[in-house]
Design a protein around this motif. Structure first.
Motif, PDB file in Angstrom:
ATOM      1  N   UNK A  20       0.831  -1.210   0.000  1.00  0.00           N
ATOM      2  CA  UNK A  20       0.000   0.000   0.000  1.00  0.00           C
ATOM      3  C   UNK A  20       0.866   1.261   0.000  1.00  0.00           C
ATOM      4  N   UNK A  21       1.924   1.286   0.807  1.00  0.00           N
ATOM      5  CA  UNK A  21       2.810   2.447   0.830  1.00  0.00           C
ATOM      6  C   UNK A  21       3.543   2.624  -0.494  1.00  0.00           C
ATOM      7  N   UNK A  22       3.996   1.530  -1.085  1.00  0.00           N
ATOM      8  CA  UNK A  22       4.702   1.623  -2.372  1.00  0.00           C
ATOM      9  C   UNK A  22       3.781   2.180  -3.451  1.00  0.00           C
ATOM     10  N   UNK A  23       2.570   1.656  -3.545  1.00  0.00           N
ATOM     11  CA  UNK A  23       1.619   2.142  -4.545  1.00  0.00           C
ATOM     12  C   UNK A  23       1.253   3.599  -4.270  1.00  0.00           C
ATOM     13  N   UNK A  24       1.107   3.954  -3.000  1.00  0.00           N
ATOM     14  CA  UNK A  24       0.777   5.341  -2.657  1.00  0.00           C
ATOM     15  C   UNK A  24       1.881   6.293  -3.121  1.00  0.00           C
ATOM     16  N   UNK A  25       3.131   5.939  -2.883  1.00  0.00           N
ATOM     17  CA  UNK A  25       4.229   6.824  -3.291  1.00  0.00           C
ATOM     18  C   UNK A  25       4.422   6.826  -4.809  1.00  0.00           C
ATOM     19  N   UNK A  26       4.130   5.715  -5.456  1.00  0.00           N
ATOM     20  CA  UNK A  26       4.180   5.689  -6.922  1.00  0.00           C
ATOM     21  C   UNK A  26       3.087   6.597  -7.491  1.00  0.00           C
ATOM     22  N   UNK A  30       3.209   9.421 -10.963  1.00  0.00           N
ATOM     23  CA  UNK A  30       2.695   9.073 -12.288  1.00  0.00           C
ATOM     24  C   UNK A  30       1.263   9.579 -12.441  1.00  0.00           C
ATOM     25  N   UNK A  31       0.756   9.492 -13.662  1.00  0.00           N
ATOM     26  CA  UNK A  31      -0.601   9.962 -13.932  1.00  0.00           C
ATOM     27  C   UNK A  31      -1.633   8.972 -13.400  1.00  0.00           C
ATOM     28  N   UNK A  32      -2.870   9.421 -13.355  1.00  0.00           N
ATOM     29  CA  UNK A  32      -3.948   8.553 -12.862  1.00  0.00           C
ATOM     30  C   UNK A  32      -4.172   7.346 -13.767  1.00  0.00           C
ATOM     31  N   UNK A  33      -4.092   7.560 -15.079  1.00  0.00           N
ATOM     32  CA  UNK A  33      -4.292   6.443 -16.011  1.00  0.00           C
ATOM     33  C   UNK A  33      -3.222   5.387 -15.834  1.00  0.00           C
ATOM     34  N   UNK A  34      -1.978   5.828 -15.691  1.00  0.00           N
ATOM     35  CA  UNK A  34      -0.881   4.876 -15.502  1.00  0.00           C
ATOM     36  C   UNK A  34      -1.020   4.143 -14.173  1.00  0.00           C
ATOM     37  N   UNK A  35      -1.433   4.846 -13.138  1.00  0.00           N
ATOM     38  CA  UNK A  35      -1.632   4.219 -11.831  1.00  0.00           C
ATOM     39  C   UNK A  35      -2.728   3.164 -11.896  1.00  0.00           C
ATOM     40  N   UNK A  36      -3.829   3.506 -12.536  1.00  0.00           N
ATOM     41  CA  UNK A  36      -4.937   2.570 -12.658  1.00  0.00           C
ATOM     42  C   UNK A  36      -4.528   1.352 -13.496  1.00  0.00           C
ATOM     43  N   UNK A  37      -3.774   1.562 -14.549  1.00  0.00           N
ATOM     44  CA  UNK A  37      -3.296   0.458 -15.384  1.00  0.00           C
ATOM     45  C   UNK A  37      -2.357  -0.458 -14.602  1.00  0.00           C
ATOM     46  N   UNK A  71      -3.501 -10.338   0.689  1.00  0.00           N
ATOM     47  CA  UNK A  71      -3.009  -9.172   1.423  1.00  0.00           C
ATOM     48  C   UNK A  71      -2.358  -8.169   0.478  1.00  0.00           C
ATOM     49  N   UNK A  72      -1.573  -8.659  -0.469  1.00  0.00           N
ATOM     50  CA  UNK A  72      -0.984  -7.774  -1.471  1.00  0.00           C
ATOM     51  C   UNK A  72      -2.040  -7.120  -2.338  1.00  0.00           C
ATOM     52  N   UNK A  73      -3.073  -7.874  -2.698  1.00  0.00           N
ATOM     53  CA  UNK A  73      -4.177  -7.350  -3.500  1.00  0.00           C
ATOM     54  C   UNK A  73      -4.876  -6.196  -2.777  1.00  0.00           C
ATOM     55  N   UNK A  77      -4.970  -1.990  -3.854  1.00  0.00           N
ATOM     56  CA  UNK A  77      -6.136  -1.140  -4.045  1.00  0.00           C
ATOM     57  C   UNK A  77      -6.285  -0.084  -2.965  1.00  0.00           C
ATOM     58  N   UNK A  78      -5.825  -0.354  -1.751  1.00  0.00           N
ATOM     59  CA  UNK A  78      -5.829   0.697  -0.723  1.00  0.00           C
ATOM     60  C   UNK A  78      -4.860   1.806  -1.132  1.00  0.00           C
ATOM     61  N   UNK A  79      -3.688   1.430  -1.612  1.00  0.00           N
ATOM     62  CA  UNK A  79      -2.722   2.423  -2.075  1.00  0.00           C
ATOM     63  C   UNK A  79      -3.215   3.199  -3.279  1.00  0.00           C
ATOM     64  N   UNK A  80      -3.881   2.517  -4.198  1.00  0.00           N
ATOM     65  CA  UNK A  80      -4.408   3.169  -5.388  1.00  0.00           C
ATOM     66  C   UNK A  80      -5.499   4.172  -5.038  1.00  0.00           C
TER      67      UNK A  80
END
Length: 88
Positions: A20-26, A30-37, A71-73, A77-80
Motif C-alpha cells: 500500500x505504501x509503495x503504490x501510494x508513493x508511486x 505518475x498519472x492517474x491512467x498509468x496508476x490505474x493500469x 493481502x498484497x491485492x 487497491x488501498x494504495x491506489x
C-alpha cells in the motif's frame, strides 16, 4: 497470548502495508491512467497466483500463498484509492 496469535499473521499484514505504501508513493509520481493500469495488471497477477495456489500447490501451502496474495491485492487497491484521493 494475543502476541503469539499475531506472530504468524505479521508477515502477511506487513506485505499488505508495504505494498500500500509503495503504490501510494508511486501514485504521486505518475498519472492517474498509468496508476490505474498498473493496479489492474498487478491485480490480475494476484488473481493468477491465487488460482495457481489453489490448483497446483494445494494444501496448507496453497492457502498460505493465497493469504499473502490477497493481502498484497488489498494493499494494491488501498494504495491506489488513497493515492487517487490525495492527488485531487
Amino acid at each position: 497470548m494475543d502476541a503469539l496469535m499475531l506472530e504468524g499473521w505479521t508477515p502477511i499484514l506487513l506485505i499488505g502495508i508495504v505494498v500500500a505504501f509503495i503504490i501510494f508513493f508511486i501514485s504521486r509520481k505518475i498519472s492517474r491512467k498509468a496508476l490505474f493500469l498498473i493496479s489492474i495488471v498487478l491485480s490480475l497477477i494476484c488473481v493468477g497466483i491465487v488460482i495457481y495456489s489453489r490448483e497446483a500447490v494445494g494444501g496448507w501451502e496453497g492457502i498460505g500463498l493465497a493469504f499473502v496474495t490477497f493481502s498484497g491485492f488489498l494493499g494494491i487497491w488501498v494504495g491506489t484509492i488513497s493515492g487517487m484521493i490525495i492527488k485531487k
